[in-house]
Design a protein around this motif. Structure first.
Motif, PDB file in Angstrom:
ATOM      1  N   MET A 160      -2.884  11.872  -1.784  1.00  0.00           N
ATOM      2  CA  MET A 160      -2.577  10.536  -1.262  1.00  0.00           C
ATOM      3  C   MET A 160      -1.819   9.682  -2.271  1.00  0.00           C
ATOM      4  O   MET A 160      -0.904   8.941  -1.906  1.00  0.00           O
ATOM      5  CB  MET A 160      -3.876   9.807  -0.875  1.00  0.00           C
ATOM      6  CG  MET A 160      -4.564  10.339   0.373  1.00  0.00           C
ATOM      7  SD  MET A 160      -3.536  10.225   1.854  1.00  0.00           S
ATOM      8  CE  MET A 160      -3.524   8.446   2.089  1.00  0.00           C
ATOM      9  N   LEU A 175       0.876  -1.178   0.000  1.00  0.00           N
ATOM     10  CA  LEU A 175       0.000   0.000   0.000  1.00  0.00           C
ATOM     11  C   LEU A 175       0.905   1.218   0.000  1.00  0.00           C
ATOM     12  O   LEU A 175       1.745   1.373   0.885  1.00  0.00           O
ATOM     13  CB  LEU A 175      -0.872  -0.017   1.259  1.00  0.00           C
ATOM     14  CG  LEU A 175      -1.740   1.211   1.531  1.00  0.00           C
ATOM     15  CD1 LEU A 175      -2.928   1.251   0.598  1.00  0.00           C
ATOM     16  CD2 LEU A 175      -2.223   1.223   2.971  1.00  0.00           C
ATOM     17  N   ALA A 176       0.733   2.080  -0.995  1.00  0.00           N
ATOM     18  CA  ALA A 176       1.526   3.319  -1.000  1.00  0.00           C
ATOM     19  C   ALA A 176       0.589   4.461  -0.633  1.00  0.00           C
ATOM     20  O   ALA A 176       0.458   4.817   0.529  1.00  0.00           O
ATOM     21  CB  ALA A 176       2.186   3.504  -2.345  1.00  0.00           C
ATOM     22  N   GLY A 177      -0.161   4.981  -1.612  1.00  0.00           N
ATOM     23  CA  GLY A 177      -1.182   5.985  -1.289  1.00  0.00           C
ATOM     24  C   GLY A 177      -2.541   5.341  -1.092  1.00  0.00           C
ATOM     25  O   GLY A 177      -3.419   5.879  -0.422  1.00  0.00           O
ATOM     26  N   GLY A 178      -2.723   4.203  -1.717  1.00  0.00           N
ATOM     27  CA  GLY A 178      -3.968   3.450  -1.531  1.00  0.00           C
ATOM     28  C   GLY A 178      -5.113   3.879  -2.427  1.00  0.00           C
ATOM     29  O   GLY A 178      -6.213   3.359  -2.302  1.00  0.00           O
ATOM     30  N   GLN A 179      -4.872   4.805  -3.340  1.00  0.00           N
ATOM     31  CA  GLN A 179      -6.006   5.349  -4.099  1.00  0.00           C
ATOM     32  C   GLN A 179      -6.558   4.364  -5.131  1.00  0.00           C
ATOM     33  O   GLN A 179      -7.659   4.539  -5.628  1.00  0.00           O
ATOM     34  CB  GLN A 179      -5.617   6.677  -4.750  1.00  0.00           C
ATOM     35  CG  GLN A 179      -5.190   7.723  -3.727  1.00  0.00           C
ATOM     36  CD  GLN A 179      -6.259   7.971  -2.653  1.00  0.00           C
ATOM     37  OE1 GLN A 179      -7.253   8.627  -2.904  1.00  0.00           O
ATOM     38  NE2 GLN A 179      -6.050   7.434  -1.454  1.00  0.00           N
ATOM     39  N   ILE A 197      -7.149   0.593  -2.173  1.00  0.00           N
ATOM     40  CA  ILE A 197      -8.256   0.586  -1.205  1.00  0.00           C
ATOM     41  C   ILE A 197      -9.612   0.412  -1.891  1.00  0.00           C
ATOM     42  O   ILE A 197     -10.410  -0.413  -1.453  1.00  0.00           O
ATOM     43  CB  ILE A 197      -8.177   1.811  -0.262  1.00  0.00           C
ATOM     44  CG1 ILE A 197      -6.942   1.619   0.646  1.00  0.00           C
ATOM     45  CG2 ILE A 197      -9.439   1.962   0.580  1.00  0.00           C
ATOM     46  CD1 ILE A 197      -6.633   2.773   1.547  1.00  0.00           C
TER      47      ILE A 197
END
Lengths: 265, 793, 154
Positions: A106, A28-32, A35
């Motif tokens: 993000m 998971l980095a920014g999760g955009q 997620i």
């Protein structure tokens, strides 16, 4: 979302160790992207390793004839970076057009290219600028990195550390957004630099980002919008759905290429 | 009147009383409510457009962690619960009633659209419920589906309900066929047009939600739900579905985040939640996510029409004939049968003096989500048809589109149309003239050539619309098939200290009733706005009401308040006369003060209200203590908002992108209580109309019946940068049919704007028609097929 | 389950939650701050926008665990000391809301926008609202309100 273990390592070394231990981890980095995927129960990782807090991955450095950007650097940071703006305004523009402002706060460079969504913007910049992708294991040329829709050359446990973007002499990115999702329906990155001329297209191709050799050759001879105005990419291999036929998207590749060249002149 | 009170009165742009809670995050929407020991529901939905359920095995789900109960159609049937109903019966031209297929709360043996409700899992957490739903084993026998509107009436197409052969629910007609045929026979010109009115998905920003509760001690059920009409929900759930007797069921619609029609209807989810609350003995909460909203909220529009307009040599309209196929989806929803019939055919006369009209509408079933009222409900479809064919006639006759409209406007009132409606007041030329002025029609040719010099195609389009709202005289709608009366109720309670509670059967979900209704009461009684509280949305507080839709809350809901205020004033004057020892006829009530005419005797509002409750020395035979009055107001006619919208677009031929460069709307809503709020309603309506014309389309795969546009990834919602700022104007003819002279403003924007936009797009492209939504891809394709033709000419 | 701690509207907040808990769930369900809304499941509507460490983010697309140690500001915390923020005032003054459901996200986005770009014009405001969907207002008055607030705050 299914259940998972969550880890937030502070260093790259810790992240690598955690990745090595986990059954079926996701980074998971920014999760955009990740997620929403998890929310739709389209992925069931055992572990989510959040590299968003690793400071050594969040940087922008201008050195020599290139800008180095850490993998966990947010789109908004790239878009507003004075270094990027100065040396590579097309890249700053591209980062500033990804998603919406909240997503840009993000989302990260590394997350975008590791996912290689066929409608993502950064792959066009990487391919269009002859970028070098540095991972925990090796250096991968952009030409070798993007291998197909949602497919990259990354191996299990390999983490992107940074991307080197050489300064272009001229470059621009033009995007035609899908009216509904606002992702790139057709995005064209054109550049001229030590690598010659590059034209990289995202959004349109069934296998993700691709280069248009015929346009590159024409622009190498004459850097002008007219040079590409009559070059059509074949509709075969181009996406077709309710938002537009392959013919329409193929046509948009030409239009966006023309406009990008005009903007970069 | 004091300055402060005058500034809050009728006609003033009073800032909204409700805003404080919304801008500070203190609203109370259904999902914001949490009950002790509440459980969470998740609905397993059909993945098939059409399938037979051979068996359902819920055992694994029942054993899953956190699961409290699993309910299927069998439980519902075993409990004797009735199905969901349609409250309006349409009669076919052969005299037979519409063919309604059963609409079970949870599917029993057949599923009829993707998203149809198969089972409800109730668990300790939403995550548990959702996980358990994946463990339900449903053995489906997938069946062919009827999806496309154009083929659903074919003999070979799959049947949605056995009760309705050829998937035809009704074949309805309106108007005089023979007179219309005669008009066409003598016409100098007949203009023909085939039109599609695209399917829309409402997308109120708050997804539907419900909390069902049961109190074992009292036997009372309580349902909090996202409803535009909680009393109607209670009536349907008690009298037809049979969840509980009406007096044992309380329905509360708290803050509701937009409706646009989609929250009028009584859906399976809230029904199942309140019913099952007694079974599990705990509150059950369900909050839909956006994907579920796409699948299961009632959709809107979805017509295929053929229209013909007969004109004489001077461009006078002689007759209109229309054949429409209207999609009802898989089941009849709460008011769906009325939408493509009495809310559609009755508006086909537009603003024009038509001698003859004949319309036939086939209401058909398909294996898609139910279709029901969506902002405008029938009137947008009528307006689109009339204004598109009128514009086409202008182009074909060479008569300027404004001029052709002028030649045919209704100019005297009342005006009886050939399709039921009796227009009571209007001045259509006034709004046309104001709109022409605002858009600078004279300068259009110059703007078009300037745009051409930049390589852009510029077009202009008109829409002179009329609609009917203020729904509606109970006797009228009753004679047309409505199962309810469409009056409204109000109760005005004056407290001893002089402040006031107004209970209304209308429901506000964005319209600002807490402000506008209070403006009416405050200005009438001469009291500050802050001393008036509007109470709505709770069947325990408001006795009964018909709710908010069809732009009826001003014309009908406020009229009921006026009637109750009349009674308050009558009684207050009686009390004042008693207290000041004067004759009632001599009491003057002005600016919140009672005076005895010709004397210096006076009584302030709060003195009177207190006296009403102390009641010392009231002559018991003449004056009861207290000051509280109620009224039920039944309108005498529909109201007829009308106006003219003009749109100017610029198209980029390289990309097909249409940009709206100017949008002018001039509306006649009669009396306006709060212009700020009215303008906001128009803005929002136009935005939804632009959405329909350029962006939005609910698309099912024609073979599989899967919803292709099931999220914001594919369903194109209007964003801020898709829209221009709007130029609004108002003209005014007072509505003679209600005490305030109001017409209603909630839907006009969505009704009027789509034809103005498509008229502008087709003008720019130089083509006859383009299907909505005119997306960049469609515009570009239209240009490709037009180009060789243009070159050949 | 694991304990996640952060500062929300200036106050410490922590809870023992599943790792899959979204920030918006933490805010609404653990803290009972229901002003932040959920209007979609594809990260597009923006009803859930809050500020994390001063920047607007979509709280439906962030795990609560990602906000460990962060400063979170929600609509409930915007009116400092009870005085409405200029953006809140402008939304009321210019009728920038109807049903109110998208409003908290709109306001939080607008506050962030004005922080990043104090000099605004209509076109920029419209572009910057790409991630916030309103179904009621047609955006006309939202745009007006944001422009007015940005003037006010200069």
């Amino acid at each position: 979302m299914y259940q998972f273990n969550y880890e937030r390592p502070k260093t790259l070394a810790d992240a690598e160790a955690l990745l090595g231990k986990a059954d079926d981890p996701k980074i998971l980095a920014g999760g955009q992207t990740l997620i929403p995927t998890l929310k739709q129960r389209l992925a069931m990782p055992s572990d989510v390793i959040d590299i968003g807090g690793i400071k050594e991955l969040d940087f922008i450095r201008a050195e020599g004839d290139a800008v180095m950007i850490g993998a966990a650097t947010r789109h908004a940071t790239v878009a507003t970076s004075p270094d990027v703006r100065k040396h590579n305004p097309a890249l700053a523009d591209l980062a500033g057009w990804i998603g919406d402002p909240a997503v840009r706060h993000m989302g990260t460079l590394g997350g975008s290219i590791a996912n290689n969504d066929p409608a993502a913007d950064y792959p066009a910049a990487c391919l269009g600028l002859d970028a070098k992708i540095h991972t925990t294991k090796r250096l991968i040329e952009a030409d070798e990195f993007f291998t197909g829709m949602f497919e990259t050359a990354l191996q299990d446990g390999e983490i992107i550390k940074e991307v080197t973007f050489p300064h272009p002499e001229k470059a621009a990115y033009m995007k035609f957004r899908n009216p509904a999702s606002r992702y790139a329906m057709v995005g064209v990155f054109v550049s001229k630099g030590p690598w010659g001329v590059r034209v990289a297209v995202t959004g349109a191709g069934q296998n993700g980002v691709f280069r248009v050799a015929e346009m590159e050759e024409a622009l190498a001879k004459s850097w002008s919008p007219d040079a590409v105005a009559n070059i059509k990419v074949p509709a075969k291999g181009i996406n077709s759905d309710l938002h537009g036929s392959a013919e329409y998207r193929a046509h948009l590749v030409t239009v966006m290429a023309k406009r990008a060249v005009a903007a970069a002149s | 009147m004091s300055g402060a009170i005058a500034a809050e009165g009728i006609g003033q742009p009073v800032r909204r009383k409700e805003d404080f809670r919304f801008i500070t995050g203190n609203g109370h929407y259904t999902d914001d409510i949490a009950r002790a020991r509440q459980t969470y529901a998740y609905f397993l939905r059909s993945p098939h457009a059409h399938a037979r359920i051979k068996s359902i095995d819920t055992s694994a789900a029942e054993a899953a962690p956190g699961v409290v109960a699993v309910f299927t159609g069998k439980h519902v049937a075993d409990d004797g619960l009735g199905g969901l109903i349609c409250g309006w019966t349409v009669t076919s031209k052969d005299g037979t009633p519409m063919k309604a297929g059963a609409h079970p709360v949870l599917a029993f043996d057949t599923v009829r659209y993707v998203g149809d409700h198969v089972a409800m899992v109730v668990a300790e957490t939403l995550a548990d419920a959702r996980a358990a739903a994946e463990l339900i084993d449903v053995d489906y026998e997938a069946l062919p589906a009827a999806v496309a509107l154009s083929t659903c009436q074919d003999e070979k197409t799959a049947q949605v309900h056995t009760e309705a052969p050829r998937n035809t629910c009704f074949e309805w007609e309106l108007g005089n066929k023979a007179e219309t045929e005669a008009a066409f026979a003598k016409a100098d010109r007949v203009v023909k047009l085939d039109l599609t009115n695209n399917r829309l998905i409402p997308n109120a920003m708050e997804p539907r939600a419900a909390i069902g509760e049961y109190d074992k001690g009292s036997g009372i059920y309580t349902l909090h739900t996202t409803s535009q009409n909680p009393h109607v929900a209670r009536l349907v759930l008690s009298a037809f579905v049979g969840v509980a007797p009406e007096h044992k069921l309380r329905v509360v619609a708290p803050d509701v985040g937009g409706g646009f029609g989609s929250k009028i209807f009584i859906y399976a989810e809230e029904t199942a939640c309140v019913w099952a609350a007694a079974k599990v003995g705990r509150p059950i909460k369900w909050t839909g996510d956006r994907s579920e909203a796409f699948l299961s909220d009632a959709h809107g529009r979805d017509h295929l029409s053929h229209a013909e307009l007969a004109l004489d040599k001077d461009g006078k309209f002689l007759g209109l004939r229309v054949k429409t196929i209207a999609n009802l989806g898989a089941y009849l929803s709460t008011f769906s049968a009325s939408v493509p019939t009495y809310l559609y055919g009755t508006l086909l006369s537009g603003q024009y003096d038509f001698p003859a009209i004949y319309v036939e509408v086939d209401g058909v079933y398909t294996h898609t989500a139910p279709v029901d009222a969506y902002r405008g409900a029938g009137r947008p479809e009528a307006t689109y048809l009339v204004e598109r064919i009128v514009e086409t006639a202008a182009r074909e006759t060479g008569i300027d589109p404004a001029e052709l409209r002028r030649r045919n406007f209704v100019r005297t009132f009342p005006h009886q149309t050939p399709v039921i409606m009796n227009y009571d007041a209007g001045d259509y030329e006034a709004s046309l003239d104001a709109a022409l002025e605002a858009i600078d029609y004279k300068g259009f040719a110059a703007r078009k050539s300037e745009a051409a010099s930049r390589g852009k195609l510029r077009g202009i389009g008109f829409s002179s619309y009329i609609e009917a709202c203020g729904l509606a005289p109970s006797a009228a709608v009753g004679s047309l098939g409505a199962g309810v009366g469409l009056w409204e109720s109000a109760e005005v309670r004056v407290n001893p200290t002089g402040n006031i509670e107004v209970l209304t059967g209308s429901h506000s979900h964005g319209q600002g009733h807490e402000t506008t209704f209070a403006q009416l009461v405050a200005s009438r009684l001469g009291v500050p706005l802050d001393s008036v509280e509007i109470v709505h949305g709770d069947t325990d507080k408001v006795q009964f009401g018909m709710g908010t839709y069809g732009s009826r809350s001003g014309a009908v809901g406020m009229s009921a308040i006026v009637r109750a205020l009349d009674k308050i004033e009558t009684k207050a004057k009686k009390i004042a006369a008693h207290l000041m020892e004067a004759a009632v006829e001599d009491i003057v009530f002005e600016n919140g003060t009672f005076t005895v005419q010709g004397t210096d005797k006076s009584l302030a509002w709060a003195e009177l209200s207190l006296a009403a409750y102390t009641a010392h020395g009231f002559p018991s035979a003449d004056i009861e203590p207290g000051l509280k009055e109620g009224a039920f107001y039944d309108p005498t006619n529909f109201t007829f908002p009308a106006g003219c919208h003009i749109c100017e677009v610029e198209i980029d031929p390289d990309t097909g992108i249409t940009r709206i460069v100017k949008f002018v709307a001039v509306d006649d809503f009669g009396t306006v209580i709060n212009p700020m709020i009215v303008e906001g309603q128009v803005h929002g309506g136009i935005a939804q109309g632009i959405g329909q014309a350029l962006l939005e389309h609910g698309v099912y795969d024609p073979d599989s019946g899967q919803l292709v546009t099931g999220s914001y990834m594919d369903y194109c919602m209007p964003r801020a940068d898709d829209l221009p700022s709007f130029t609004l104007g108002f003209t005014k003819t007072v509505c003679p049919s209600n005490p305030l002279g109001m017409k209603g403003c909630g839907e006009a924007g969505a009704i009027a704007s789509p034809p103005a936009i498509i008229n502008a797009v087709t003008d720019a492209l130089g083509i006859r028609d383009i299907e909505m939504p005119a997306t960049p891809a469609r515009v570009w394709e239209a240009l490709q097929s037009a180009a060789p033709r243009a070159a050949a000419e | 389950m694991s304990v996640v701690a952060m500062t929300v509207n200036g106050k410490p907040a922590s809870a023992d939650i599943e790792p899959r808990t979204l920030l918006v769930q933490f805010i609404r369900e653990q803290l009972g701050l229901t002003g932040t809304h959920v209007g979609c499941d594809t990260s597009q509507c923006g009803a859930c926008v809050v500020h994390v460490d001063g920047r607007a983010v979509k709280s439906c697309t962030m795990l609560a665990a990602q906000a460990e140690g962060a400063e979170v500001l929600t609509i409930e915390g915007l009116a400092a000391n009870g005085d409405l923020h200029p953006v809140q005032k402008a939304f009321r003054e210019h009728h920038g809301l109807q049903c109110g459901f998208c409003t908290p996200g709109m306001i939080m986005t607008a506050v962030d926008l004005i922080r990043r770009k104090p000099e605004l014009d209509e076109e920029t405001v419209r572009e910057e609202l790409e991630g916030n969907i309103c179904r009621c207002t047609g955006y006309h008055n939202i745009v007006k309100a944001i422009l007015a607030a940005s003037q006010e705050m200069r």
